[in-house]
Write a protein that holds these residues in place. Sequence first.
Motif, short mmCIF file in Angstrom:
data_model
loop_
_atom_site.label_atom_id
_atom_site.label_comp_id
_atom_site.label_asym_id
_atom_site.label_seq_id
_atom_site.Cartn_x
_atom_site.Cartn_y
_atom_site.Cartn_z
N LEU A 6 0.84 -1.21 0.00
CA LEU A 6 0.00 0.00 0.00
C LEU A 6 0.87 1.25 0.00
O LEU A 6 0.61 2.22 -0.72
CB LEU A 6 -0.93 -0.01 1.22
CG LEU A 6 -2.00 -1.12 1.23
CD1 LEU A 6 -2.80 -1.10 2.52
CD2 LEU A 6 -2.94 -0.99 0.03
N LEU A 7 1.94 1.19 0.80
CA LEU A 7 2.85 2.35 0.88
C LEU A 7 3.52 2.63 -0.46
O LEU A 7 3.54 3.77 -0.95
CB LEU A 7 3.93 2.04 1.92
CG LEU A 7 4.09 3.03 3.05
CD1 LEU A 7 4.60 2.31 4.27
CD2 LEU A 7 5.03 4.13 2.64
N VAL A 8 4.07 1.58 -1.05
CA VAL A 8 4.77 1.74 -2.33
C VAL A 8 3.78 2.20 -3.40
O VAL A 8 4.06 3.12 -4.19
CB VAL A 8 5.46 0.43 -2.77
CG1 VAL A 8 6.08 0.58 -4.16
CG2 VAL A 8 6.54 0.03 -1.77
N GLY A 9 2.59 1.58 -3.41
CA GLY A 9 1.57 1.95 -4.39
C GLY A 9 1.19 3.42 -4.27
O GLY A 9 1.05 4.12 -5.28
N TYR A 10 1.04 3.88 -3.02
CA TYR A 10 0.66 5.28 -2.84
C TYR A 10 1.78 6.22 -3.30
O TYR A 10 1.50 7.25 -3.94
CB TYR A 10 0.31 5.56 -1.37
CG TYR A 10 -0.18 6.98 -1.18
CD1 TYR A 10 -1.43 7.36 -1.65
CD2 TYR A 10 0.63 7.93 -0.59
CE1 TYR A 10 -1.87 8.66 -1.53
CE2 TYR A 10 0.20 9.24 -0.47
CZ TYR A 10 -1.05 9.61 -0.94
OH TYR A 10 -1.48 10.91 -0.83
N ARG A 11 3.01 5.86 -3.00
CA ARG A 11 4.12 6.72 -3.43
C ARG A 11 4.21 6.78 -4.95
O ARG A 11 4.53 7.82 -5.53
CB ARG A 11 5.46 6.23 -2.84
CG ARG A 11 5.56 6.31 -1.33
CD ARG A 11 5.38 7.71 -0.78
NE ARG A 11 6.43 8.63 -1.18
CZ ARG A 11 7.51 8.93 -0.45
NH1 ARG A 11 7.65 8.38 0.74
NH2 ARG A 11 8.41 9.77 -0.88
N ILE A 12 3.93 5.64 -5.60
CA ILE A 12 3.93 5.64 -7.07
C ILE A 12 2.79 6.52 -7.59
O ILE A 12 2.96 7.31 -8.53
CB ILE A 12 3.81 4.20 -7.62
CG1 ILE A 12 5.07 3.39 -7.26
CG2 ILE A 12 3.62 4.20 -9.14
CD1 ILE A 12 4.99 1.91 -7.61
N ALA A 13 1.63 6.41 -6.95
CA ALA A 13 0.48 7.22 -7.36
C ALA A 13 0.79 8.71 -7.19
O ALA A 13 0.45 9.53 -8.05
CB ALA A 13 -0.75 6.83 -6.56
N GLU A 14 1.44 9.05 -6.09
CA GLU A 14 1.84 10.45 -5.86
C GLU A 14 2.76 10.94 -6.97
O GLU A 14 2.62 12.04 -7.48
CB GLU A 14 2.60 10.54 -4.53
CG GLU A 14 1.74 10.97 -3.37
CD GLU A 14 2.60 11.26 -2.14
OE1 GLU A 14 2.14 11.98 -1.28
OE2 GLU A 14 3.74 10.75 -2.05
N ARG A 15 3.71 10.07 -7.32
CA ARG A 15 4.69 10.42 -8.36
C ARG A 15 4.01 10.59 -9.71
O ARG A 15 4.30 11.52 -10.46
CB ARG A 15 5.73 9.29 -8.43
CG ARG A 15 6.91 9.58 -9.33
CD ARG A 15 7.74 8.32 -9.51
NE ARG A 15 7.10 7.37 -10.40
CZ ARG A 15 7.28 6.05 -10.36
NH1 ARG A 15 8.07 5.52 -9.44
NH2 ARG A 15 6.67 5.26 -11.21
N GLU A 16 3.07 9.71 -10.00
CA GLU A 16 2.47 9.68 -11.34
C GLU A 16 1.27 10.61 -11.49
O GLU A 16 1.02 11.12 -12.57
CB GLU A 16 2.03 8.24 -11.69
CG GLU A 16 3.16 7.23 -11.76
CD GLU A 16 4.16 7.53 -12.85
OE1 GLU A 16 3.77 8.13 -13.88
OE2 GLU A 16 5.35 7.19 -12.67
N SER A 17 0.51 10.78 -10.41
CA SER A 17 -0.77 11.49 -10.57
C SER A 17 -0.89 12.76 -9.75
O SER A 17 -1.95 13.41 -9.80
CB SER A 17 -1.93 10.55 -10.21
OG SER A 17 -1.89 9.40 -11.02
N GLY A 18 0.12 13.08 -8.99
CA GLY A 18 0.11 14.36 -8.26
C GLY A 18 -1.12 14.54 -7.40
O GLY A 18 -1.36 13.76 -6.47
N GLU A 19 -1.92 15.55 -7.72
CA GLU A 19 -3.09 15.89 -6.90
C GLU A 19 -4.15 14.78 -6.91
O GLU A 19 -4.95 14.68 -5.99
CB GLU A 19 -3.72 17.19 -7.41
CG GLU A 19 -2.89 18.42 -7.06
CD GLU A 19 -3.54 19.68 -7.59
OE1 GLU A 19 -4.58 19.58 -8.26
OE2 GLU A 19 -2.99 20.76 -7.33
N ARG A 20 -4.18 13.99 -7.94
CA ARG A 20 -5.19 12.92 -8.03
C ARG A 20 -4.60 11.58 -7.57
O ARG A 20 -5.04 10.51 -8.02
CB ARG A 20 -5.75 12.83 -9.44
CG ARG A 20 -6.42 14.13 -9.90
CD ARG A 20 -7.45 13.93 -10.95
NE ARG A 20 -8.53 13.03 -10.59
CZ ARG A 20 -9.58 13.35 -9.84
NH1 ARG A 20 -9.69 14.55 -9.32
NH2 ARG A 20 -10.52 12.46 -9.59
N ALA A 21 -3.65 11.68 -6.68
CA ALA A 21 -2.96 10.45 -6.23
C ALA A 21 -3.92 9.48 -5.53
O ALA A 21 -3.89 8.27 -5.80
CB ALA A 21 -1.82 10.82 -5.29
#
Lengths: 468, 147
Positions: free
Chosen positions: A418-433
């Motif tokens: 979950l942690l890694v997935g969220y960090r990837i989402a933050e990296r890729e989608s910014g505000e829509r993480a």
Amino acid sequence: MDLLRWPVLGRFLKWRYARPAMQLPLFLVAVAMIVHGLLGPQLAPKNLATVLTWVHYRGILVLVLLGAGNLFCMACPFLLPRELARKFFRPRLRWPRRLRGKGLSIALFVLVLFSYELFDLWGSPAWTAWLILGYFTAALVVDGLFQQASFCKFVCPIGQFNFVASTLSPLEVQVRELDLCARCETRDCIRGTRDSVDLKQVVQRGCELALFQPKKVGNLDCTFCLDCIHACPHDNVGIVTRLPGSELWNDARRSGIGQPSKHKSLAALALVFTFGALLNAFGMVSPVYAVESWLAARLGTTHEAPVLGTLYFLALVVEPALLLGAAALLSRRAARSRETLLTLVTRYAYAFVPLGFAVWLAHYSFHLLTGFFTFIPVAQNAAVPFLGSPRWDWVGLSPGAVWPLEIGFLGLGLLGSLLVGYRIAERESGERAVPAFLPWAGLAVLLAATAVWLLLQPMEMRGTFLGG
Amino acid sequence: MHLRVPPSGRGRLSRPRPFPRLAALAGILLLLLLGSGGCQPPSRPDGLPQVQLAWELAPEPHAVGPATLQLTLTEAGRPVSGAAVKIEAGMTHPGMRSIFATAREGEPGSYRANFELTMAGDWFLLAGFTLRDGRRFERQLDLPGVR
């Protein structure tokens, strides 16, 4: 913290012959396993080849990867004959460019898992001994023909397993001061240390896996071989602690690998690692035989190979494609992204590595801890009368005592995913993480629930799938 | 002294090993290579093959839970009485807990042991016999697919 600065250990690891000194004992153990596997009793619980391979080696491997790093590759016994051979023969060929991805090693990794089930390797000392012998031969032939560490980087299935699992390890071979590397002109860590008189003569080789230290990130493709440490003239490479798993969301272009988010075969390896963990565990519980029987009836066959092949295809290709495709589709809508589904799957594949590693940990540590002492009577039996009468009642912890540990591993694995997935989402989608992350989180929870369900199933260790 | 007795009886005594001929041939070659210095033809153990063993495990089909093993020893058609019989029940997967039991003689030459098969899967039984005259032998009985 830097292991190389520890008083005794650091000095040992900096010693030029540290690696052979670690390889030699494992080489001798491997020879004993081969001899006992071929010539000893052919009952798996009474043979060193099967007991040490399928109970101890696998369990110790994953626990060491979790607690330290890729120390098995560091002490790999399969490379010892290759090292000796290279003193007499210099390989001339370069590894074919077409095979430089992870495709071949993924296929071999799946082949090992498939053979394990099809030939009941766990129950056959002779087969296990031949597998070990085959490993020695493959390392010798591949690295006898091809330059560098072609076997480790492009072929070895165990190595690929270790590379992926070691992304969760707390130790990493890393440059101490990047500024010092910027001023370095010789680049010995990759090119090797040259003789001061004959510059063509390499007296200490550099990294054979094409990892240039200042540009290296994480543990992927690093065998902890210590070559860069010995080659660096500035003593600027250490074995340092780091946050386990942090390299999984770091998308920096890295030496020898490239950019993970664009590396499709590396992402495929991460997914095979994860779904393979579930499939390997599924092979040990009762429902697998019901599924196999159903598949056999549908296929109209009583042969195990096509049934098992279909099961593997479903579990390692169809199931991941459907689940990841669905998660990518939902994530793309949520993030209002225009990326292709394959691009998104490639980026998020690394998020599932912690969970996959947790399943391997739960499975292999179960066998290790419940059968930890079994090597003692087997060794006694093999070396009678030197070690006394075998104590066949020496086994290990009860399965109930290991259960909380298995659940703990799965919990940590899910948390890590979950942690890694969220960090990837933050990296890729910014505000829509958050909305981009939720479908992947749902899939991670689903896979974790599947793993818990597997642990709750009654174990059944059978070599004959139709009840033979 | 350890004797091997010929298989007889109702149960499944062995199953074919999934092992290719080529690998077996290579193994034999290696064996020959290793043992070429002092290779001896196998010696004929004393008493072979007079002792016959029949066995039966209940319930049938074999299932997880309590099991009763019935062993019958005969020699030249006559029951072999007064043997000490030890049973080890184990799984074919390494690292699992084996179960140990002693078989008691009921009728002359007939021995019975009770134990529990604790898990589904492939099991084996090792029956170790010490006859009254001191002769010893061991027999492996395979129990594939216990449910």
